[in-house]
Design a protein around this motif. Structure first.
Motif, PDB file in Angstrom:
ATOM      1  N   ALA A 291      -5.801   2.638   0.894  1.00 30.24           N
ATOM      2  CA  ALA A 291      -4.531   2.192   0.327  1.00 30.24           C
ATOM      3  C   ALA A 291      -3.977   3.324  -0.520  1.00 30.24           C
ATOM      4  O   ALA A 291      -4.698   4.224  -0.947  1.00 30.24           O
ATOM      5  CB  ALA A 291      -4.752   0.958  -0.543  1.00 30.24           C
ATOM      6  N   LEU A 292      -2.703   3.272  -0.754  1.00 33.79           N
ATOM      7  CA  LEU A 292      -2.122   4.265  -1.644  1.00 33.79           C
ATOM      8  C   LEU A 292      -2.766   4.148  -3.004  1.00 33.79           C
ATOM      9  O   LEU A 292      -3.037   3.043  -3.484  1.00 33.79           O
ATOM     10  CB  LEU A 292      -0.616   4.030  -1.764  1.00 33.79           C
ATOM     11  CG  LEU A 292       0.162   4.229  -0.473  1.00 33.79           C
ATOM     12  CD1 LEU A 292       1.605   3.819  -0.692  1.00 33.79           C
ATOM     13  CD2 LEU A 292       0.087   5.650  -0.016  1.00 33.79           C
TER      14      LEU A 292
ATOM     15  N   GLY B 261       5.415   4.711  -1.113  1.00 36.34           N
ATOM     16  CA  GLY B 261       4.490   5.522  -0.333  1.00 36.34           C
ATOM     17  C   GLY B 261       5.160   6.220   0.841  1.00 36.34           C
ATOM     18  O   GLY B 261       6.379   6.261   0.962  1.00 36.34           O
TER      19      GLY B 261
ATOM     20  N   GLY C 143       1.343  -0.347  -3.359  1.00 39.55           N
ATOM     21  CA  GLY C 143       0.421   0.305  -2.431  1.00 39.55           C
ATOM     22  C   GLY C 143       0.079  -0.625  -1.285  1.00 39.55           C
ATOM     23  O   GLY C 143       0.347  -1.828  -1.341  1.00 39.55           O
TER      24      GLY C 143
ATOM     25  N   SER D  80      -3.528   3.731  -6.862  1.00 40.88           N
ATOM     26  CA  SER D  80      -2.825   3.093  -7.962  1.00 40.88           C
ATOM     27  C   SER D  80      -2.561   4.110  -9.051  1.00 40.88           C
ATOM     28  O   SER D  80      -3.376   4.987  -9.301  1.00 40.88           O
ATOM     29  CB  SER D  80      -3.669   1.959  -8.539  1.00 40.88           C
ATOM     30  OG  SER D  80      -3.895   0.986  -7.549  1.00 40.88           O
TER      31      SER D  80
END
Length: 198
Positions: free
Chosen positions: A98-99, A180, A140, A101
């Protein structure tokens, strides 16, 4: 083992031509340099490497999207021309991250965060719409999930295909904020619906 084709021969040819054009056209002057500069061929190797890495990333995300949409490893394997086991071994243990945080939810004063899961391309926008009405906004995403952060205002979310460059520019001109770099084949946007509460 031959794969189950969902594209016609002309569609497959257009994709191949598009990739070749991108590899040859993105580096400034690459195609022309191949006529007279042997180093141009090293640039071609480098550009092809980048293209192959990107194609591999797109394939991983496409497989994860198919799985998230409910397709079996057997169906994925048939399209790839490999067994269910081979598809699962290649793609199951390598989910894209995931992108990251920006802040840990465990730090004092950090905004509250939540993971919306399990999600698919079919239900993710409804989940984001509901979360947005309650003040959560997308920060994200990854395979089967979205990460949202609580704010003091409602939000709206949308997605467009990565191929929609004109639409992406229009959305950004209308105040939509990109989230993102995208999760193939989608690019996600968010926008606050009203001023912050006092």
């Amino acid at each position: 083992m031959s794969g189950e084709a969902f594209l016609g021969p002309q569609e497959a040819a257009r994709i191949r031509e598009g990739i070749a054009a991108a590899v040859l056209g993105a580096p400034e002057g690459l195609a022309e340099s191949l006529e007279h500069d042997s180093d141009g061929y090293l640039r071609l190797v480098d550009a092809s490497r980048v293209g192959a890495e990107e194609a591999g990333r797109l394939l991983r995300e496409a497989v994860q999207g198919a799985r998230a949409s409910g397709h079996s490893w057997d169906a994925v394997g048939r399209v790839l021309g490999v067994s269910r086991q081979a598809a699962q071994q290649r793609f199951a243990d390598k989910p894209a991250d995931a992108l990251p945080s920006a802040a840990s939810p465990y730090l004092p004063g950090a905004p509250e965060r939540r993971i919306l899961s399990p999600l698919s391309a079919v239900n993710e926008m409804a989940a984001l719409a509901e979360a947005g009405r309650m003040g959560w906004h997308l920060i994200g995403y990854g395979a089967l999930h979205h990460e949202v952060e609580l704010s003091d205002r409602p939000w709206e979310h949308c997605r467009v295909t990565l191929a929609s460059a004109g639409r992406q520019r229009r959305l950004e001109a209308e105040g939509w904020i990109p989230v993102g770099a995208g999760w193939f084949p989608w690019r996600y946007y968010k926008r606050p619906l009203s001023p912050a509460k006092n």
